[in-house]
Design a protein around this motif. Structure first.
Motif, PDB file in Angstrom:
ATOM      1  N   THR A  38       0.848  -1.195   0.000  1.00 50.14           N
ATOM      2  CA  THR A  38       0.000   0.000   0.000  1.00 50.14           C
ATOM      3  C   THR A  38       0.885   1.247   0.000  1.00 50.14           C
ATOM      4  OG1 THR A  38      -0.139   0.052   2.413  1.00 50.14           O
ATOM      5  CG2 THR A  38      -1.884  -1.135   1.234  1.00 50.14           C
ATOM      6  N   HIS A  56      -9.890   8.445  -6.788  1.00 50.84           N
ATOM      7  CA  HIS A  56      -9.683   7.067  -6.345  1.00 50.84           C
ATOM      8  C   HIS A  56      -9.396   7.146  -4.853  1.00 50.84           C
ATOM      9  CE1 HIS A  56      -8.262   5.616 -10.590  1.00 50.84           C
ATOM     10  NE2 HIS A  56      -9.539   5.951 -10.557  1.00 50.84           N
ATOM     11  N   GLY A  58      -9.217   4.347  -2.747  1.00 49.28           N
ATOM     12  CA  GLY A  58      -8.588   3.149  -2.195  1.00 49.28           C
ATOM     13  C   GLY A  58      -9.476   1.920  -2.229  1.00 49.28           C
ATOM     14  N   PRO A  65     -10.463   0.636  -9.690  1.00 50.68           N
ATOM     15  CA  PRO A  65     -10.653   1.384  -8.442  1.00 50.68           C
ATOM     16  C   PRO A  65     -12.067   1.942  -8.301  1.00 50.68           C
ATOM     17  CG  PRO A  65      -8.873   2.327  -9.777  1.00 50.68           C
ATOM     18  CD  PRO A  65      -9.522   1.263 -10.584  1.00 50.68           C
ATOM     19  N   LEU A  83      -3.816   3.828  -1.102  1.00 57.46           N
ATOM     20  CA  LEU A  83      -4.095   3.043  -2.301  1.00 57.46           C
ATOM     21  C   LEU A  83      -3.287   1.752  -2.236  1.00 57.46           C
ATOM     22  CD1 LEU A  83      -4.009   5.957  -4.884  1.00 57.46           C
ATOM     23  CD2 LEU A  83      -6.000   4.969  -3.763  1.00 57.46           C
ATOM     24  N   ALA A  89      -3.156   6.716  -8.701  1.00 62.49           N
ATOM     25  CA  ALA A  89      -3.742   7.836  -7.976  1.00 62.49           C
ATOM     26  C   ALA A  89      -4.435   8.726  -8.999  1.00 62.49           C
ATOM     27  CB  ALA A  89      -2.647   8.609  -7.249  1.00 62.49           C
ATOM     28  N   SER A 132       1.158   4.397 -10.038  1.00 59.05           N
ATOM     29  CA  SER A 132       1.489   3.944  -8.689  1.00 59.05           C
ATOM     30  C   SER A 132       3.003   3.960  -8.496  1.00 59.05           C
ATOM     31  CB  SER A 132       0.973   2.528  -8.461  1.00 59.05           C
ATOM     32  OG  SER A 132       1.536   1.976  -7.286  1.00 59.05           O
TER      33      SER A 132
END
Length: 136
Positions: A38, A56, A58, A65, A83, A89, A132
């Motif tokens: 995460t 988003h 999470g 998402p 996330l 993101a 990410s």
């Protein structure tokens, strides 16, 4: 003579296959670790007359998402979310103003700006999406 060569070739092929499978297993382990890891990002939105913000938050799957929404947010708006894995993101502020809408968004991770955008116009959707950091 041919049997000796054939046996040697088979031995090399079996060894290569075993080595390849162990390398593949290591790659799968690394992907599993990345998917389960995460990370936290902070979304920031500024502007004028922003009607809504979608982001988003999470939830959902890493590749699908769940999108959360805030209507008529007080600006400046910030939200820190956790996330998972390869989940990108993303934050999308939307504004409609006959005199000219203004929006800006920023995504930060550990103090580093991953993405920053701004837009102006009658109807404006100034979105930010960042890969990410777990994947890079």
């Amino acid at each position: 003579m041919h049997r000796t060569i054939r046996a040697a070739v088979c031995s090399v092929a079996v060894a290569g296959l075993a080595f390849g499978l162990s390398s593949c297993s290591e790659a799968v382990d690394q992907v599993d670790k990345a998917v389960d890891e995460t990370y936290e990002v902070t979304y920031e939105v500024t502007g004028k007359n922003v009607d809504s913000i979608e982001f988003h938050g999470g939830g959902g799957k890493a590749t699908e998402p769940k999108i959360e929404s805030v209507s008529k947010p007080e600006l400046p708006w910030t939200k820190t979310v956790k996330l998972r894995g390869i989940m990108p993101a993303a934050v999308m502020p939307v504004a409609a103003d006959p005199e000219g809408a203004q929006v800006a968004c920023k995504i930060t991770y550990k103090g580093k700006v991953l993405e920053e955008q701004s837009a102006k116009g009658l109807v404006t959707a100034g979105g930010c999406t960042a890969e990410s950091p777990v994947t890079g």
